[in-house]
Write a protein that holds these residues in place. Structure first.
Motif, mmCIF file in Angstrom:
data_model
loop_
_atom_site.group_PDB
_atom_site.id
_atom_site.type_symbol
_atom_site.label_atom_id
_atom_site.label_comp_id
_atom_site.label_asym_id
_atom_site.label_seq_id
_atom_site.Cartn_x
_atom_site.Cartn_y
_atom_site.Cartn_z
ATOM 1 N N LYS A 88 76.842 -59.834 47.695
ATOM 2 C CA LYS A 88 75.441 -59.589 48.047
ATOM 3 C C LYS A 88 75.341 -58.967 49.432
ATOM 4 N N ASN A 89 76.059 -59.584 50.391
ATOM 5 C CA ASN A 89 76.024 -59.061 51.761
ATOM 6 C C ASN A 89 76.586 -57.650 51.825
ATOM 7 N N GLU A 90 77.676 -57.429 51.087
ATOM 8 C CA GLU A 90 78.288 -56.100 51.087
ATOM 9 C C GLU A 90 77.325 -55.062 50.519
ATOM 10 N N TYR A 91 76.657 -55.421 49.434
ATOM 11 C CA TYR A 91 75.714 -54.502 48.797
ATOM 12 C C TYR A 91 74.549 -54.187 49.735
ATOM 13 N N VAL A 92 73.996 -55.238 50.342
ATOM 14 C CA VAL A 92 72.856 -55.042 51.246
ATOM 15 C C VAL A 92 73.278 -54.258 52.485
ATOM 16 N N ASN A 93 74.455 -54.575 53.040
ATOM 17 C CA ASN A 93 74.926 -53.857 54.228
ATOM 18 C C ASN A 93 75.121 -52.368 53.942
ATOM 19 N N LYS A 94 75.647 -52.067 52.748
ATOM 20 C CA LYS A 94 75.828 -50.665 52.381
ATOM 21 C C LYS A 94 74.475 -49.968 52.253
ATOM 22 N N GLU A 196 68.048 -55.508 65.578
ATOM 23 C CA GLU A 196 67.002 -56.444 65.150
ATOM 24 C C GLU A 196 66.247 -55.899 63.942
ATOM 25 N N ALA A 197 65.933 -54.612 63.995
ATOM 26 C CA ALA A 197 65.232 -53.994 62.866
ATOM 27 C C ALA A 197 66.121 -53.995 61.623
ATOM 28 N N LEU A 198 67.413 -53.762 61.830
ATOM 29 C CA LEU A 198 68.348 -53.762 60.698
ATOM 30 C C LEU A 198 68.486 -55.157 60.106
ATOM 31 N N ASP A 199 68.492 -56.176 60.966
ATOM 32 C CA ASP A 199 68.571 -57.558 60.474
ATOM 33 C C ASP A 199 67.351 -57.897 59.627
ATOM 34 N N ARG A 200 66.191 -57.458 60.087
ATOM 35 C CA ARG A 200 64.970 -57.703 59.308
ATOM 36 C C ARG A 200 65.031 -56.960 57.975
ATOM 37 N N ALA A 201 65.569 -55.740 58.023
ATOM 38 C CA ALA A 201 65.693 -54.954 56.790
ATOM 39 C C ALA A 201 66.665 -55.621 55.820
ATOM 40 N N ARG A 202 67.758 -56.169 56.353
ATOM 41 C CA ARG A 202 68.726 -56.870 55.504
ATOM 42 C C ARG A 202 68.085 -58.087 54.841
ATOM 43 N N ALA A 203 67.361 -58.870 55.647
ATOM 44 C CA ALA A 203 66.721 -60.077 55.114
ATOM 45 C C ALA A 203 65.707 -59.722 54.034
ATOM 46 N N ARG A 204 64.937 -58.678 54.284
ATOM 47 C CA ARG A 204 63.932 -58.273 53.296
ATOM 48 C C ARG A 204 64.599 -57.754 52.024
ATOM 49 N N ALA A 205 65.660 -56.978 52.194
ATOM 50 C CA ALA A 205 66.374 -56.446 51.031
ATOM 51 C C ALA A 205 67.015 -57.576 50.231
ATOM 52 N N MET A 206 67.603 -58.557 50.927
ATOM 53 C CA MET A 206 68.235 -59.691 50.248
ATOM 54 C C MET A 206 67.207 -60.462 49.431
ATOM 55 N N LYS A 207 66.026 -60.653 50.001
ATOM 56 C CA LYS A 207 64.975 -61.403 49.305
ATOM 57 C C LYS A 207 64.457 -60.638 48.100
ATOM 58 N N GLU A 208 64.224 -59.335 48.277
ATOM 59 C CA GLU A 208 63.660 -58.540 47.186
ATOM 60 C C GLU A 208 64.667 -58.309 46.060
ATOM 61 N N LEU A 209 65.940 -58.167 46.430
ATOM 62 C CA LEU A 209 66.958 -57.879 45.417
ATOM 63 C C LEU A 209 67.442 -59.130 44.694
ATOM 64 N N PHE A 210 67.600 -60.230 45.442
ATOM 65 C CA PHE A 210 68.237 -61.413 44.867
ATOM 66 C C PHE A 210 67.355 -62.656 44.866
ATOM 67 N N GLY A 211 66.147 -62.548 45.406
ATOM 68 C CA GLY A 211 65.239 -63.686 45.366
ATOM 69 C C GLY A 211 65.524 -64.720 46.428
#
Length: 211
Positions: A88-94, A196-211
């Motif tokens: 999940k982290n790898e996918y979101v980071n990419k 900081e903006a990237l961290d927020r983007a990661r968190a939002r992407a993780m939530k939207e993609l994986f719940g």
């Protein structure tokens, strides 16, 4: 009074011998029967004990196997959870890295130039507190742009000698400014500035993609 005469036919010792043999045989047969019964009883007891021991051993083996299986299952579940989290982290980071690359490539040149100029000015002003001689190590993609911006920024900062390193850093964009002796280093790579903006983007992407 008439007397009665008893006659023993044959030899008395022979009769006694036969009687004795029969008595002995009966006794021996009885003892043999008792010994046989006792032996059979011992065998039955030994068999029951052996079966009980075997059953106990089998139970212990099965219990140990079950515990190992549970431990293995727990280990597999734990490793699976770790692997899923890693993927999940790898996918979101990419995805975030790709978005950052697009940002660098899609921002208009003049706008990006102004962003870079402000970062460079801020970095040089900050490092003047610690040193009078600084080196800029640019991202490979921004070498020419930084070379064109630096003279403008130097006019706004006094008392600082600045040079651009021939080496480059592996980054999407930006630079690192450091003292000439390398003891002080300020990171102005886009990945760091926008962390900081990237961290927020990661968190939002993780939530939207994986719940």
């Amino acid at each position: 009074m008439n007397s009665v005469e008893v006659r023993v036919v044959g030899k008395p010792e022979k009769l006694f011998e036969k009687v004795f043999e029969k008595v002995v045989k009966d006794v021996v047969d009885k003892k043999v029967d008792e010994a046989l019964k006792a032996s059979l009883q011992l065998l039955a007891t030994a068999r029951d004990q052996a079966l009980a021991s075997i059953e106990k051993e089998v139970e212990e083996i099965l219990r140990a196997a079950e515990e190992r299986l549970k431990a293995h299952e727990s280990s597999l579940e734990a490793r699976l959870r770790v692997e899923i989290a890693r993927l999940k982290n790898e996918y979101v980071n990419k995805a975030v890295e790709e978005a950052l690359k697009r940002f660098r490539d899609t921002v208009p040149e003049e706008k990006y130039r102004e962003i870079l100029r402000r970062m460079l000015k801020n970095g040089l002003q900050t490092i003047t507190v610690h040193t009078r001689s600084a080196v800029i190590v640019p991202a490979a993609k921004d070498v020419e742009l930084i070379q064109s911006i630096l003279p403008e920024v130097e006019r706004e900062i006094t008392g600082l000698s600045v040079e651009i390193s021939s080496k480059t850093i592996d980054s999407i964009g930006g630079f690192i400014v450091q003292s000439r002796d390398g003891r002080i280093s300020l990171d102005y790579r886009l990945e760091t500035v926008l962390s900081e903006a990237l961290d927020r983007a990661r968190a939002r992407a993780m939530k939207e993609l994986f719940g």
